[in-house]
Design an enzyme around this catalytic site. Sequence first.
Site, PDB file in Angstrom:
ATOM      1  N   ARG A 119       0.816  -1.227   0.000  1.00 57.54           N
ATOM      2  CA  ARG A 119       0.000   0.000   0.000  1.00 57.54           C
ATOM      3  C   ARG A 119       0.846   1.272   0.000  1.00 57.54           C
ATOM      4  NH1 ARG A 119      -2.506  -3.271   3.593  1.00 57.54           N
ATOM      5  NH2 ARG A 119      -4.360  -4.289   2.749  1.00 57.54           N
ATOM      6  N   LYS A 141       2.811  11.702 -10.684  1.00 56.45           N
ATOM      7  CA  LYS A 141       1.980  10.819 -11.518  1.00 56.45           C
ATOM      8  C   LYS A 141       2.783   9.566 -11.841  1.00 56.45           C
ATOM      9  CE  LYS A 141      -1.084  14.057 -13.915  1.00 56.45           C
ATOM     10  NZ  LYS A 141      -1.513  14.547 -15.237  1.00 56.45           N
ATOM     11  N   GLU A 183       9.366  19.890 -23.982  1.00 59.22           N
ATOM     12  CA  GLU A 183       8.689  20.186 -22.709  1.00 59.22           C
ATOM     13  C   GLU A 183       9.288  21.447 -22.064  1.00 59.22           C
ATOM     14  OE1 GLU A 183       6.009  18.472 -21.854  1.00 59.22           O
ATOM     15  OE2 GLU A 183       6.211  16.495 -22.812  1.00 59.22           O
ATOM     16  N   LYS A 225       7.093  23.578 -13.045  1.00 66.71           N
ATOM     17  CA  LYS A 225       6.250  22.415 -12.770  1.00 66.71           C
ATOM     18  C   LYS A 225       5.924  22.328 -11.282  1.00 66.71           C
ATOM     19  CE  LYS A 225       4.916  17.810 -13.664  1.00 66.71           C
ATOM     20  NZ  LYS A 225       5.019  16.603 -14.456  1.00 66.71           N
ATOM     21  N   GLU A 235      -4.683  17.705 -10.352  1.00 66.94           N
ATOM     22  CA  GLU A 235      -5.204  18.190 -11.624  1.00 66.94           C
ATOM     23  C   GLU A 235      -6.711  18.427 -11.594  1.00 66.94           C
ATOM     24  OE1 GLU A 235      -3.148  16.545 -15.014  1.00 66.94           O
ATOM     25  OE2 GLU A 235      -4.771  17.124 -16.353  1.00 66.94           O
ATOM     26  N   ARG A 239      -3.441  22.593 -13.050  1.00 66.29           N
ATOM     27  CA  ARG A 239      -2.375  21.680 -13.509  1.00 66.29           C
ATOM     28  C   ARG A 239      -2.556  21.310 -14.983  1.00 66.29           C
ATOM     29  NH1 ARG A 239       0.464  16.495 -10.356  1.00 66.29           N
ATOM     30  NH2 ARG A 239       1.745  15.888 -12.138  1.00 66.29           N
ATOM     31  N   ASN A 243      -0.619  20.489 -20.007  1.00 68.39           N
ATOM     32  CA  ASN A 243      -0.960  19.716 -21.205  1.00 68.39           C
ATOM     33  C   ASN A 243      -0.963  20.566 -22.479  1.00 68.39           C
ATOM     34  OD1 ASN A 243      -1.270  17.388 -19.701  1.00 68.39           O
ATOM     35  ND2 ASN A 243      -3.395  17.864 -19.223  1.00 68.39           N
ATOM     36  N   HIS A 246      -0.636  19.060 -25.886  1.00 72.16           N
ATOM     37  CA  HIS A 246      -0.766  17.615 -25.701  1.00 72.16           C
ATOM     38  C   HIS A 246      -2.034  17.029 -26.305  1.00 72.16           C
ATOM     39  CE1 HIS A 246       2.749  18.085 -23.223  1.00 72.16           C
ATOM     40  NE2 HIS A 246       2.759  16.816 -22.868  1.00 72.16           N
ATOM     41  N   HIS A 250      -1.082  14.080 -28.432  1.00 71.81           N
ATOM     42  CA  HIS A 250      -1.551  12.705 -28.199  1.00 71.81           C
ATOM     43  C   HIS A 250      -2.236  12.153 -29.443  1.00 71.81           C
ATOM     44  CE1 HIS A 250      -1.490  13.413 -23.589  1.00 71.81           C
ATOM     45  NE2 HIS A 250      -0.389  12.808 -23.982  1.00 71.81           N
ATOM     46  N   HIS A 263       7.211  11.266 -28.009  1.00 65.19           N
ATOM     47  CA  HIS A 263       6.219  12.123 -27.352  1.00 65.19           C
ATOM     48  C   HIS A 263       6.562  13.610 -27.519  1.00 65.19           C
ATOM     49  CE1 HIS A 263       3.436  13.510 -24.281  1.00 65.19           C
ATOM     50  NE2 HIS A 263       4.434  14.131 -23.685  1.00 65.19           N
TER      51      HIS A 263
HETATM   52  N1  LIG Z   1       4.568  10.862 -14.845  1.00 61.42           N
HETATM   53  C1  LIG Z   1       4.470  11.952 -15.570  1.00 61.42           C
HETATM   54  O1  LIG Z   1       4.049  13.017 -15.093  1.00 61.42           O
HETATM   55  C2  LIG Z   1       4.913  11.904 -16.996  1.00 61.42           C
HETATM   56  C3  LIG Z   1       5.083  13.084 -17.714  1.00 61.42           C
HETATM   57  C4  LIG Z   1       5.574  13.011 -19.027  1.00 61.42           C
HETATM   58  C5  LIG Z   1       5.872  11.770 -19.566  1.00 61.42           C
HETATM   59  N2  LIG Z   1       5.680  10.627 -18.846  1.00 61.42           N
HETATM   60  C6  LIG Z   1       6.003   9.316 -19.394  1.00 61.42           C
HETATM   61  O2  LIG Z   1       7.398   9.268 -19.630  1.00 61.42           O
HETATM   62  C7  LIG Z   1       7.655   8.337 -20.670  1.00 61.42           C
HETATM   63  C8  LIG Z   1       8.657   8.931 -21.637  1.00 61.42           C
HETATM   64  O3  LIG Z   1       9.855   9.180 -20.940  1.00 61.42           O
HETATM   65  P1  LIG Z   1      11.234   9.379 -21.704  1.00 61.42           P
HETATM   66  O4  LIG Z   1      11.045  10.342 -22.793  1.00 61.42           O
HETATM   67  O5  LIG Z   1      12.239   9.640 -20.669  1.00 61.42           O
HETATM   68  O6  LIG Z   1      11.457   7.968 -22.438  1.00 61.42           O
HETATM   69  P2  LIG Z   1      12.216   6.626 -22.000  1.00 61.42           P
HETATM   70  O7  LIG Z   1      12.128   6.398 -20.559  1.00 61.42           O
HETATM   71  O8  LIG Z   1      11.728   5.570 -22.909  1.00 61.42           O
HETATM   72  O9  LIG Z   1      13.742   6.974 -22.372  1.00 61.42           O
HETATM   73  C9  LIG Z   1      14.092   7.192 -23.718  1.00 61.42           C
HETATM   74  C10 LIG Z   1      15.252   6.299 -24.136  1.00 61.42           C
HETATM   75  O10 LIG Z   1      16.474   6.818 -23.601  1.00 61.42           O
HETATM   76  C11 LIG Z   1      17.173   5.799 -22.892  1.00 61.42           C
HETATM   77  N3  LIG Z   1      17.946   6.490 -21.869  1.00 61.42           N
HETATM   78  C12 LIG Z   1      17.501   7.002 -20.703  1.00 61.42           C
HETATM   79  N4  LIG Z   1      18.465   7.695 -20.110  1.00 61.42           N
HETATM   80  C13 LIG Z   1      19.552   7.618 -20.893  1.00 61.42           C
HETATM   81  C14 LIG Z   1      20.863   8.160 -20.815  1.00 61.42           C
HETATM   82  N5  LIG Z   1      21.213   8.985 -19.808  1.00 61.42           N
HETATM   83  N6  LIG Z   1      21.743   7.858 -21.784  1.00 61.42           N
HETATM   84  C15 LIG Z   1      21.369   7.077 -22.835  1.00 61.42           C
HETATM   85  N7  LIG Z   1      20.136   6.572 -22.989  1.00 61.42           N
HETATM   86  C16 LIG Z   1      19.234   6.847 -22.020  1.00 61.42           C
HETATM   87  C17 LIG Z   1      16.086   4.900 -22.414  1.00 61.42           C
HETATM   88  O11 LIG Z   1      16.585   3.621 -22.072  1.00 61.42           O
HETATM   89  C18 LIG Z   1      15.159   4.882 -23.621  1.00 61.42           C
HETATM   90  O12 LIG Z   1      15.648   3.998 -24.600  1.00 61.42           O
HETATM   91  C19 LIG Z   1       6.312   7.999 -21.308  1.00 61.42           C
HETATM   92  O13 LIG Z   1       5.920   6.714 -20.894  1.00 61.42           O
HETATM   93  C20 LIG Z   1       5.368   9.046 -20.718  1.00 61.42           C
HETATM   94  O14 LIG Z   1       4.053   8.579 -20.581  1.00 61.42           O
HETATM   95  C21 LIG Z   1       5.209  10.683 -17.580  1.00 61.42           C
HETATM   96 ZN   LIG Z   2       4.454  15.691 -22.249  1.00 64.81          ZN
END
Ligand SMILES: NC(=O)c1ccc[n+]([C@@H]2O[C@H](COP(=O)([O-])OP(=O)(O)OC[C@H]3O[C@@H](n4cnc5c(N)ncnc54)[C@H](O)[C@@H]3O)[C@@H](O)[C@H]2O)c1
Ligand SMILES: [Zn+2]
Length: 354
Positions: A119, A141, A183, A225, A235, A239, A243, A246, A250, A263
């Site tokens: 939990r 999130k 972003e 942020k 949100e 908040r 987006n 977005h 999306h 993304h």
């Molecule tokens: N929780 C939230 O508020 C929130 C907000 C925005 C996005 N997200 C989520 O985040 C995800 C996207 O995140 P992302 O863009 O970081 O993608 P990701 O986590 O897939 O990373 C992108 C790529 O870079 C590689 N990588 C990471 N760090 C590295 C480094 N230092 N050197 C070399 N390679 C590296 C990863 O292994 C991957 O192949 C999506 O699933 C999205 O839904 C969440």
């Molecule tokens: Zn985003």
Amino acid sequence: MASTITVDLGERSYPIIIGSGLLGGGFDLSNYVRGGDCLVVSNDTVAPLYLDKLLPNLAGRNVDSIALPDGEAYKTLETMQLILDKLVDMRANRDTTIVALGGGVVGDIAGFAAACYMRGVNFVQVPTTLLAQVDSSVGGKTGVNHPQGKNLIGSFHQPQAVLIDTDTLNTLPDRELSAGLAEVIKYGAICDAGFFAWLESNMADLVARDADALARAIRRSCECKAEVVAEDEREAGRRAILNFGHTFGHAIENCQGYGEWLHGEAVAAGMIMAAQLSKLPSGDVERLRALVAAAGLPVEPPAIASSDWMTAMGMDKKVQGKQLRFVLLQGIGDSFVSADYDAARLDELTGAAA
Ligand SMILES: NC(=O)c1ccc[n+]([C@@H]2O[C@H](COP(=O)([O-])OP(=O)(O)OC[C@H]3O[C@@H](n4cnc5c(N)ncnc54)[C@H](O)[C@@H]3O)[C@@H](O)[C@H]2O)c1
Ligand SMILES: [Zn+2]
């Protein structure tokens, strides 16, 4: 040299520590690791690069680790189960801390596992992509995808700390760096005209990975942020400005199939569409377009049939009459959420007017 920003959420407040040389023992995380045990969750790309560097930051703790398969395709309940199995194997108790080392995918899954195990256990984010550093690691999130949709299963679960070592960006592929810059540009567009202007003057340095410029951009993005999240953690209202771009973004991701466009790339083109839908002086739209282009990001969406735009944005025939809500700009740095947009302009932008 590190700087710290606080996400102000009362008893759930936490620091974001930003700097160069923080991994390798440059910052002692043990204050944020309650109890003796922690599980580092990473993936098979990031673990070989940074797991050993993180261990000195956790000195004095029993550290176990797990490397997940890399990719958005693995942001699933099945992958989260691997983390839960590992915790059960370790006989982890409620005092265990989960440390997420990686991009947004790792952070979202590890955070959701932390929210669910017994939990809720503590967790710490060590984001290693620019996108994760300025966006996903801050704000609580967490979640995974369902085959029918992205991020459908999840929870709000704030970390105890976010540790951002800007040096990790040195190994990030160019395309991922640019996606994160989308972003960063978003924060300038929605909440800080001065920062937007600073980005216009410094985009070349950011793309060239100048360490000071990156640290400054990350700091201002996290401040932005943190402010918005502190005001509206779940949100209920404000908040939603995060987006910006977005709704269109999306839709682009949906229509292209995930993985075609990153993304951040979809958000980049989406922000320009949202600016075009706003009642903005055309000079402001051009400034946004130029900044997006300078970051190495697409300024136009891919070719998408207008009916597909509408379906992807939830405007298909089944929900006829429903007004979408968009984040619109009043000017650079000044955003609001509204269902009062120019429907004819939306038709033009999505090709429905042709
Ligand atoms: N929780 C939230 O508020 C929130 C907000 C925005 C996005 N997200 C989520 O985040 C995800 C996207 O995140 P992302 O863009 O970081 O993608 P990701 O986590 O897939 O990373 C992108 C790529 O870079 C590689 N990588 C990471 N760090 C590295 C480094 N230092 N050197 C070399 N390679 C590296 C990863 O292994 C991957 O192949 C999506 O699933 C999205 O839904 C969440
Ligand atoms: Zn985003």
